[in-house]
Scaffold this motif. Sequence first.
Motif, short mmCIF file in Angstrom:
data_model
loop_
_atom_site.label_atom_id
_atom_site.label_comp_id
_atom_site.label_asym_id
_atom_site.label_seq_id
_atom_site.Cartn_x
_atom_site.Cartn_y
_atom_site.Cartn_z
N LEU A 680 0.92 -1.07 0.57
CA LEU A 680 -0.10 0.01 0.41
C LEU A 680 1.08 1.85 0.07
CD1 LEU A 680 -2.69 -0.68 2.71
CD2 LEU A 680 -3.13 -0.81 0.10
N ALA A 681 1.87 1.02 0.77
CA ALA A 681 2.59 2.69 0.86
C ALA A 681 3.80 2.79 -0.59
CB ALA A 681 3.86 2.20 2.43
N ILE A 682 4.42 1.60 -1.51
CA ILE A 682 4.30 1.43 -2.37
C ILE A 682 3.66 1.86 -3.47
CG2 ILE A 682 5.56 0.51 -4.54
CD1 ILE A 682 7.13 -1.52 -2.29
N ALA A 683 2.70 1.77 -3.48
CA ALA A 683 1.13 2.34 -4.43
C ALA A 683 1.36 4.32 -4.18
CB ALA A 683 0.98 1.66 -4.88
N PHE A 684 1.14 4.15 -2.37
CA PHE A 684 0.95 5.01 -2.65
C PHE A 684 1.74 6.18 -2.81
CE2 PHE A 684 0.78 9.28 0.35
CZ PHE A 684 0.00 10.01 0.58
N GLY A 685 3.20 5.73 -3.14
CA GLY A 685 4.28 6.73 -3.43
C GLY A 685 4.44 6.69 -4.48
N LEU A 686 3.80 5.79 -6.00
CA LEU A 686 4.39 6.00 -7.07
C LEU A 686 2.73 6.80 -7.33
CD1 LEU A 686 4.05 2.90 -8.04
CD2 LEU A 686 5.97 3.63 -8.24
N ILE A 687 2.25 7.03 -6.81
CA ILE A 687 0.90 8.24 -7.08
C ILE A 687 0.98 9.54 -6.72
CG2 ILE A 687 -0.97 6.82 -7.57
CD1 ILE A 687 -1.97 7.33 -4.80
N SER A 688 2.74 9.64 -5.25
CA SER A 688 2.48 11.08 -4.74
C SER A 688 3.90 11.52 -5.10
CB SER A 688 2.53 10.77 -4.04
OG SER A 688 0.92 10.47 -3.09
#
Length: 744
Positions: A680-688
Amino acid sequence: MAIPNPCLVSLPRYPSFQRIPTLYSATLRDDRYFANLPILSLIDQCSETKQLNQIHAQMLRTALFFDPFSASRLLAAAALSSFSSLDYALKVFDQIPHPNLYSWNTLIRAYASSSNPHQSLLIFLRMLHQSADFPDKFTFPFLIKAASELEDLFTGKVFHGMVIKVSLGSDVFILNSLIHFYAKCGELGLGYRVFVNMPRRDVVSWNSMITAFVQGGCPEEALQLFWEMEMKNVKPNHITMLGVLSACAKKLDLEFGRWVQSYIERKRIGENLILRNAMLDMYTKCGSVEDAKRLFDNMPEKDVVSWTTMLVGYAKIGNYDAARGIFDALPNQDIAAWNALISAYEQCGKPKEALKLFHELQLSKTAKPDEVTLVSTLSACAQLGAMDLGGWIHVYIKKQGMKLNCHLTTSIIDMYCKCGDLQKAIVVFHSVERKDVFVWSAMIAGLAMHGHGKDAIHMFLKMQEAKIKPNAVTFTNILCACSHAGLVEEGRTFFNSMELVYGVLPGVNHYACMVDILGRAGLLEEALELIEKMPMAPAASVWGALLGACTIHENVELAERACSCLLELEPRNHGAYVLLSNIYAKAGKWDRVSRLRKLMRDVGLKKEPGCSSIEVDGIVHEFLVGDNTHSSSKKIYAKLDEIAARLEIIGYVPNKSHLLQLVEEDDVKEQALLLHSEKLAIAFGLISTGQSQPIRIVKNLRVCGDCHSVAKLVSKLYDREILLRDRYRFHHFREGHCSCMDYW
């Protein structure tokens, strides 16, 4: 109407210098011949250097300065008064044609208590070459103090030898100084030998030895000495009781601490504020906030130490509302109070609250952050991986012109290392001139956690070249470096050389590191043999290291033994249950998993939930497994679906063995793995974050194998650098590879 400036000091005037007796003849007959002259009595009335300068000038005009006794009076004021200036004092001293012994002792004493005690030793060497007087019983305590401040064992021993040679070996003041000196240099045995062989002891002798034992980590011996003092009918004073209370606090001996309070009251031993604060400290460290609160409420006088001690006491037991209540009730919220609460949050594992309070401090403008504030805040940043704020603090230190001492340097290096920017940590390390053992140890630890084992060893060798002696912390860090890099032989060499080469006795932490090194390498039997040969009882950390190794190598039988031994020491260690449960799950022994989890429920234990955090634009975002509470949840889950689709295209198959619960359907297993907090943190990092920015994630537990594989693939598919810090080390993912080389 302009008012003329009044004279700084009303100086006596001598109409005719000839009326003053010949100075040198008078001095030869009586060293204190001029003691009663009015100008000398004015020296004691001075309150600033400017006034002293006037008297100095008058003494030069009248030639009174050339009388050694009169000059020594002026020198004492310049060197030892509340407005003293050592630069000025040295100039005064250098003008005295024939300084008497008192003047030499005054300057030696002043420098011994200064920030530059080494100068005290240089003055002494000048004295030996230039003065007809030989050092006396007043000289040596100051010299020994200088050696204590420098922790210079060799020089102090030289002074000890000189003391004996000039027949001052029975002087109680000198011997008391030697006790303190040897203790400061870590030679408790030598200090105790001086104490035992003293022909006469005063209360200061007993106090010095009790304090030495307490500060040297021997509280039991300190209390034993106190009882011996009682039996010899030596009357203790409040300094004695401060040492005894500190010993109780270190031993966590609440009952004896209560007895000490009653003893102090019964014997009426100067119950001043410092002593009452020491009682408060003892009670809070022993975990009895109730006793502390009773004492606090009855104290006739309180200072900031009293309030902050109570504040820290409440924070230590987890009562943060009460701690905050104490803070809000403080009559004066100076920086010491802010520091106490920030530090309490940070040390009790509440870094978010510590950073929130730091922001509050900045907004309040009632106090200015100092070194203590910044060290605690940097530590909180390190825990959270909050590099934006940590970097801001580094810039703030530069802008404020604050000198980077070893404490701040260590904290900045630690922060950058734990936030994933090893290069910045290295730059800071090389930018400072003075590096103590803790600065070197922090840099070795940083290299270790980033998997640079050989670089850590190189740093250790450089430390040797710099003549910095490694301590127990250094060896813990270098052994961790060997563990993370799989350097088994190097680890053995360091461990075996600790006591033989460096004089550092291996402790429980070092044995735990060595068990970890052997265990990770699959040498489980050798690790067990090392545990069985330990000279002390294995602590929970030792059995935990073996249990962790059994998890990696799936050794069920040895894991059960390690877990059993660990739970005997720490029955409520939920991590032990979880690790054994994971081993059972990997082995497909689901019935044993169920029994273990039922046992955890029965004793009221819960598994620590996996949590991953990521800092974006100075804000730390946290994710739990399957978290959907984030404001960007829809975008995050859409990105996760996209990642899963791209992974499937390149042939990635989720490793379902890392799902540590019994799930029958394959699609449910895959979905459960996809919802791990680090994904979840990786996905958030990719979009943010921008394409060029590294994605920095902090995980509170060990990263699972499937998440590790996914992170490698994502770094290649999206051409992004991912830095993931789990409970044990850093993982640098780049172009489909990890810095750990799949050894973690």
